[in-house]
Design an enzyme around this catalytic site. Sequence first.
Site, PDB file in Angstrom:
ATOM      1  N   HIS A   1      13.301  59.681  11.749  1.00 12.82           N
ATOM      2  CA  HIS A   1      12.124  59.090  12.354  1.00 12.82           C
ATOM      3  C   HIS A   1      10.879  59.531  10.756  1.00 12.82           C
ATOM      4  CE1 HIS A   1       7.588  59.975  13.697  1.00 12.82           C
ATOM      5  NE2 HIS A   1       8.345  58.893  14.545  1.00 12.82           N
TER       6      HIS A   1
ATOM      7  N   GLY B   1      15.176  55.753  21.989  1.00 14.74           N
ATOM      8  CA  GLY B   1      13.365  55.785  22.351  1.00 14.74           C
ATOM      9  C   GLY B   1      13.181  54.353  22.551  1.00 14.74           C
TER      10      GLY B   1
ATOM     11  N   HIS C   1      10.710  54.004  19.552  1.00 13.72           N
ATOM     12  CA  HIS C   1      10.841  53.638  18.166  1.00 13.72           C
ATOM     13  C   HIS C   1      11.920  52.552  18.409  1.00 13.72           C
ATOM     14  CE1 HIS C   1       8.284  55.940  16.809  1.00 13.72           C
ATOM     15  NE2 HIS C   1       8.185  57.219  17.275  1.00 13.72           N
TER      16      HIS C   1
END
Length: 120
Positions: free
Chosen positions: A9, A73, A75
């Site tokens: 991330h 998720g 993203h």
Amino acid sequence: MKAIILFGHGARDSRWREPFDRLAELWRTQHSSTPVEVAFLEMMQPSLEEAVSALVSKGATQITIVPVFFGQGGHLRNDFPVLLQACQEKFPAVSLSATPAVGEDLAVLQAIVDFGARAL
């Protein structure tokens, strides 16, 4: 040549990337014939495109992207496919593929359970 990207991330705190760098070093130690790069979705460098470019410059023709996320998720469902498509368009001669999030793998989940058990 095959190569791998460990994709995370990203965070504002530069120390957040330290486990990714250690993971890449472990990869290099155990799989020295297969180049590895780290890449981040946001807030850190290199970007996915920069990591792909670095591996292509080393001769990579098949790159597997491993999302080092706990789960699939938003993203990974929304942002990552757009980034992957942009890389596929920019590097049409390179075969790009992606695995599910590492947290979806039973062996990874078991390693976390084992870690917790050792902490008791």
